[in-house]
Design an enzyme around this catalytic site. Structure first.
Site, PDB file in Angstrom:
ATOM      1  N   ASP A   1       1.638  -8.987   1.197  1.00 44.00           N
ATOM      2  CA  ASP A   1       2.505  -8.015   1.874  1.00 44.00           C
ATOM      3  C   ASP A   1       2.937  -8.558   3.244  1.00 44.00           C
ATOM      4  O   ASP A   1       4.141  -8.571   3.578  1.00 44.00           O
ATOM      5  CB  ASP A   1       1.705  -6.703   2.022  1.00 44.00           C
ATOM      6  CG  ASP A   1       2.548  -5.502   2.367  1.00 44.00           C
ATOM      7  OD1 ASP A   1       3.775  -5.631   2.451  1.00 44.00           O
ATOM      8  OD2 ASP A   1       1.951  -4.407   2.543  1.00 44.00           O
TER       9      ASP A   1
ATOM     10  N   ASN B   1       0.865  -1.188   0.000  1.00 45.15           N
ATOM     11  CA  ASN B   1       0.000   0.000   0.000  1.00 45.15           C
ATOM     12  C   ASN B   1       0.902   1.239   0.000  1.00 45.15           C
ATOM     13  O   ASN B   1       2.119   1.116   0.082  1.00 45.15           O
ATOM     14  CB  ASN B   1      -0.958  -0.017   1.188  1.00 45.15           C
ATOM     15  CG  ASN B   1      -0.202  -0.134   2.492  1.00 45.15           C
ATOM     16  OD1 ASN B   1       0.708   0.640   2.772  1.00 45.15           O
ATOM     17  ND2 ASN B   1      -0.549  -1.142   3.276  1.00 45.15           N
TER      18      ASN B   1
ATOM     19  N   VAL C   1      -7.412  -7.792  -1.306  1.00 49.09           N
ATOM     20  CA  VAL C   1      -8.070  -6.727  -0.533  1.00 49.09           C
ATOM     21  C   VAL C   1      -8.528  -5.572  -1.438  1.00 49.09           C
ATOM     22  O   VAL C   1      -9.556  -4.946  -1.186  1.00 49.09           O
ATOM     23  CB  VAL C   1      -7.086  -6.188   0.536  1.00 49.09           C
ATOM     24  CG1 VAL C   1      -7.664  -4.992   1.276  1.00 49.09           C
ATOM     25  CG2 VAL C   1      -6.743  -7.281   1.538  1.00 49.09           C
TER      26      VAL C   1
HETATM   27  N1  APR Z   1       2.206 -15.670  -2.351  1.00 44.34           N
HETATM   28  C1  APR Z   1       1.652 -15.291  -3.521  1.00 44.34           C
HETATM   29  N2  APR Z   1       0.458 -14.663  -3.618  1.00 44.34           N
HETATM   30  C2  APR Z   1      -0.197 -14.431  -2.451  1.00 44.34           C
HETATM   31  C3  APR Z   1       0.319 -14.793  -1.190  1.00 44.34           C
HETATM   32  C4  APR Z   1       1.585 -15.441  -1.167  1.00 44.34           C
HETATM   33  N3  APR Z   1       2.165 -15.813  -0.036  1.00 44.34           N
HETATM   34  N4  APR Z   1      -0.583 -14.412  -0.259  1.00 44.34           N
HETATM   35  C5  APR Z   1      -1.619 -13.851  -0.893  1.00 44.34           C
HETATM   36  N5  APR Z   1      -1.406 -13.858  -2.224  1.00 44.34           N
HETATM   37  C6  APR Z   1      -2.259 -13.371  -3.328  1.00 44.34           C
HETATM   38  C7  APR Z   1      -3.753 -13.349  -3.093  1.00 44.34           C
HETATM   39  O1  APR Z   1      -4.310 -14.612  -3.406  1.00 44.34           O
HETATM   40  C8  APR Z   1      -4.206 -12.295  -4.106  1.00 44.34           C
HETATM   41  O2  APR Z   1      -4.551 -12.883  -5.342  1.00 44.34           O
HETATM   42  O3  APR Z   1      -1.928 -12.022  -3.561  1.00 44.34           O
HETATM   43  C9  APR Z   1      -2.962 -11.418  -4.325  1.00 44.34           C
HETATM   44  C10 APR Z   1      -3.121  -9.979  -3.922  1.00 44.34           C
HETATM   45  O4  APR Z   1      -3.892  -9.887  -2.724  1.00 44.34           O
HETATM   46  P1  APR Z   1      -3.526  -8.901  -1.517  1.00 44.34           P
HETATM   47  O5  APR Z   1      -2.329  -9.395  -0.812  1.00 44.34           O
HETATM   48  O6  APR Z   1      -4.764  -8.692  -0.752  1.00 44.34           O
HETATM   49  O7  APR Z   1      -3.076  -7.531  -2.284  1.00 44.34           O
HETATM   50  P2  APR Z   1      -3.949  -6.351  -2.947  1.00 44.34           P
HETATM   51  O8  APR Z   1      -5.280  -6.786  -3.417  1.00 44.34           O
HETATM   52  O9  APR Z   1      -3.030  -5.699  -3.942  1.00 44.34           O
HETATM   53  O10 APR Z   1      -4.210  -5.364  -1.746  1.00 44.34           O
HETATM   54  C11 APR Z   1      -3.140  -4.631  -1.196  1.00 44.34           C
HETATM   55  O11 APR Z   1      -3.430  -5.564   0.972  1.00 44.34           O
HETATM   56  O12 APR Z   1      -2.571  -6.081   3.034  1.00 44.34           O
HETATM   57  C12 APR Z   1      -2.507  -5.411   2.001  1.00 44.34           C
HETATM   58  O13 APR Z   1      -0.687  -3.983   2.600  1.00 44.34           O
HETATM   59  C13 APR Z   1      -1.440  -4.488   1.535  1.00 44.34           C
HETATM   60  O14 APR Z   1      -2.942  -2.686   1.896  1.00 44.34           O
HETATM   61  C14 APR Z   1      -2.358  -3.491   0.911  1.00 44.34           C
HETATM   62  C15 APR Z   1      -3.422  -4.337   0.253  1.00 44.34           C
END
Ligand code: APR
Length: 169
Positions: A36, A26, A122
Site C-alpha cells: 500500500d 485497509n 501485516v
Molecule cells: N510489490 C509487490 N508486493 C509487495 C510490495 C511491492 N512493492 N511490497 C510488499 N509486497 C508484498 C509483501 O511481500 C506481502 O507478501 O505484499 C504482500 C502483502 O503484504 P502487506 O503489504 O503487508 O499487505 P496485507 O498483509 O494485505 O496487509 C494490509 O498493510 O500497510 C498495510 O495499509 C495496509 O493496513 C493494510 C495492511
C-alpha cells in the site's frame, strides 16, 4: 480451467506495465505500509486525494482509482481479511478480493491486471493457503466469465514466489 492467462512474476508491483494493479489496502483506504505504501509513493499525492473521496471499503470488496504516476492506468484497492485463525470466513473474504477486483477491471475495459499476495504481510494470512485461494478465485472467474484478461501474480518475497510456482505447476 484456463492457465494460459495466468502469469507468475517476482517483481515490485509498482513497476508493472499492466492496465490495473491491485493494492492490498485497509478499510480506510488512506494508505499504509507494505505494498500500500509503495503504491502510494509511486503514484504520487493525487492518488491519496482520490482515495479520500471513496469513503473506505469493506473487507473482501474493492474500489478503483486512476493510477496517476504509475505505469498502470488504474489502481484497484481491495481489503484483505486479517488472519484470525481461519474460522472467521477468511478464505471467502480473500477470494472476494480477487473476484471483485477482476470484475472491476473488466468493467473498466482492462486487459491485464496484477495482484500482490493480498493479506500475506501485516494481515498474517498463511502464505500457502492464501495462494491456493487466490488461484482458485482466478480460475473460477475464468470459468464463469468469457472476459479475456491477463492475470499476473506478483510476488515480492521468495517464499511466496516458490509457493505459487509449485501450485501453478
Ligand atoms: N510489490 C509487490 N508486493 C509487495 C510490495 C511491492 N512493492 N511490497 C510488499 N509486497 C508484498 C509483501 O511481500 C506481502 O507478501 O505484499 C504482500 C502483502 O503484504 P502487506 O503489504 O503487508 O499487505 P496485507 O498483509 O494485505 O496487509 C494490509 O498493510 O500497510 C498495510 O495499509 C495496509 O493496513 C493494510 C495492511
Amino acid at each position: 480451467m484456463e492457465l494460459s492467462n495466468i502469469h507468475l512474476v517476482k517483481a515490485d508491483i509498482t513497476r508493472m506495465e499492466v492496465d490495473a494493479i491491485v493494492n492490498a489496502a485497509n478499510r480506510i483506504l488512506l494508505g499504509g505500509g507494505g505494498v500500500d505504501g509503495a503504491i502510494h509513493r509511486a503514484a504520487g499525492k493525487e492518488l491519496l486525494e482520490e482515495c479520500k473521496t471513496l469513503e473506505g471499503c469493506e473487507t473482501g470488496l474493492a474500489k478503483i482509482t486512476k493510477g496517476y504516476k504509475l505505469p498502470a492506468s488504474y489502481v484497484i484497492h481491495t481489503v484483505g481479511p486479517v488472519w484470525r485463525g481461519g474460522n472467521n470466513n477468511e478464505d471467502e473474504l480473500l477470494k472476494g478480493c480477487y473476484t471483485t477486483s477482476l470484475q472491476l477491471a473488466v468493467e473498466h475495459g482492462c486487459q491485464s491486471i496484477a495482484f500482490p499476495n493480498i493479506s500475506t504481510g501485516v494481515y498474517r494470512f498463511p502464505k500457502r493457503r492464501a495462494a491456493y485461494q487466490a488461484i482458485e478465485a482466478v480460475m473460477q472467474f475464468f470459468n464463469n466469465s468469457k472476459s479475456p484478461i491477463e492475470v499476473y501474480f506478483v510476488c515480492f518475497d521468495e517464499e511466496n514466489y516458490r509457493i505459487y510456482h509449485e501450485l501453478l505447476n
